[in-house]
Design a protein around this motif. Structure first.
Motif, mmCIF file in Angstrom:
data_model
loop_
_atom_site.group_PDB
_atom_site.id
_atom_site.type_symbol
_atom_site.label_atom_id
_atom_site.label_comp_id
_atom_site.label_asym_id
_atom_site.label_seq_id
_atom_site.Cartn_x
_atom_site.Cartn_y
_atom_site.Cartn_z
ATOM 1 N N ALA A 163 0.829 -1.210 0.000
ATOM 2 C CA ALA A 163 0.000 0.000 0.000
ATOM 3 C C ALA A 163 0.863 1.259 0.000
ATOM 4 N N MET A 164 1.995 1.226 0.721
ATOM 5 C CA MET A 164 2.891 2.382 0.742
ATOM 6 C C MET A 164 3.558 2.590 -0.615
ATOM 7 N N ILE A 165 3.899 1.496 -1.299
ATOM 8 C CA ILE A 165 4.472 1.602 -2.640
ATOM 9 C C ILE A 165 3.454 2.228 -3.591
ATOM 10 N N VAL A 166 2.211 1.782 -3.499
ATOM 11 C CA VAL A 166 1.154 2.353 -4.343
ATOM 12 C C VAL A 166 0.985 3.836 -4.049
ATOM 13 N N ALA A 167 0.984 4.199 -2.766
ATOM 14 C CA ALA A 167 0.794 5.605 -2.375
ATOM 15 C C ALA A 167 1.888 6.504 -2.922
#
Length: 200
Positions: free
Chosen positions: A170-174
């Motif tokens: 999720a952090m990579i996507v963000a």
């Protein structure tokens, strides 16, 4: 009787003020980020004095923790709904994982939980406040194992492994310049991982 009414009214006022501060802080943290948000701005947005902020919270960090906790609480409903739409317990777990990644596309959630929290409150406090989500994962994994959909195991280690993977993803996507593509790839990969864990 009058004393009880007065106490109840005071409690209601306290609850209302706290809720207004958390709501105002959420808006500002989501829009401007933790560092750029001042308690003066939060007080102004909530329509109270700065002294009222300090009456309910020790400072900005504690206020951020309250906002973070509310984000975690808000996340529970869509995950439970996604889980409840599937009869098979492992399919239900996968649906909840996909719902988690979907919810993490919210810009406010991204800013507060995925981008600012590590510096604002630290990893240990993040994991403490996120414990309700981990507990839900452990319950779901235990149900899938009991149903024979995955190999029997103690659910805690797998829950931590998968939750860590989901949060990192999720952090990579963000942080991605193309969130739509990054999210689609993330959903595909989590599906492959969960499929590999399923009993045939």
């Amino acid at each position: 009787m009058a004393t009880k009414v007065a106490r109840r009214t005071q409690a209601e006022r306290t609850e209302a003020t706290t809720a207004a501060l958390v709501e105002a802080a959420r808006e500002l943290f989501a829009r401007d980020g933790y560092d750029a948000t001042s308690l003066d701005a939060v007080a102004a947005r909530a329509g109270v004095t700065k002294g009222a902020v300090y009456h309910h919270f020790d400072g900005k960090r504690q206020l951020f923790e309250a906002v973070f906790s509310r984000e975690v609480e808000r996340m529970v409903a869509p995950l439970a709904a996604a889980y409840g739409r599937k009869k098979d317990p492992w399919d239900a777990f996968g649906a909840a994982c996909r719902a988690f990644l979907d919810e993490c596309l919210d810009p406010g959630y991204q800013r507060i939980v995925l981008l600012d929290a590590a510096a604002a409150i630290g990893w240990e406090q993040i994991r403490h406040l996120e414990s309700p989500l981990l507990e839900l994962m452990e319950v779901a994994i235990a149900r899938a194992a009991d149903a024979g959909r995955i190999a029997k195991r103690r659910p805690g280690p797998l829950a931590h492994f998968l939750y860590g993977a989901l949060c990192e993803t999720a952090m990579i996507v963000a942080r991605s310049d193309d969130q739509k593509t990054a999210h689609r790839e993330a959903v595909t990969e989590i599906g492959r991982v969960l499929g590999g864990l399923a009993s045939t």
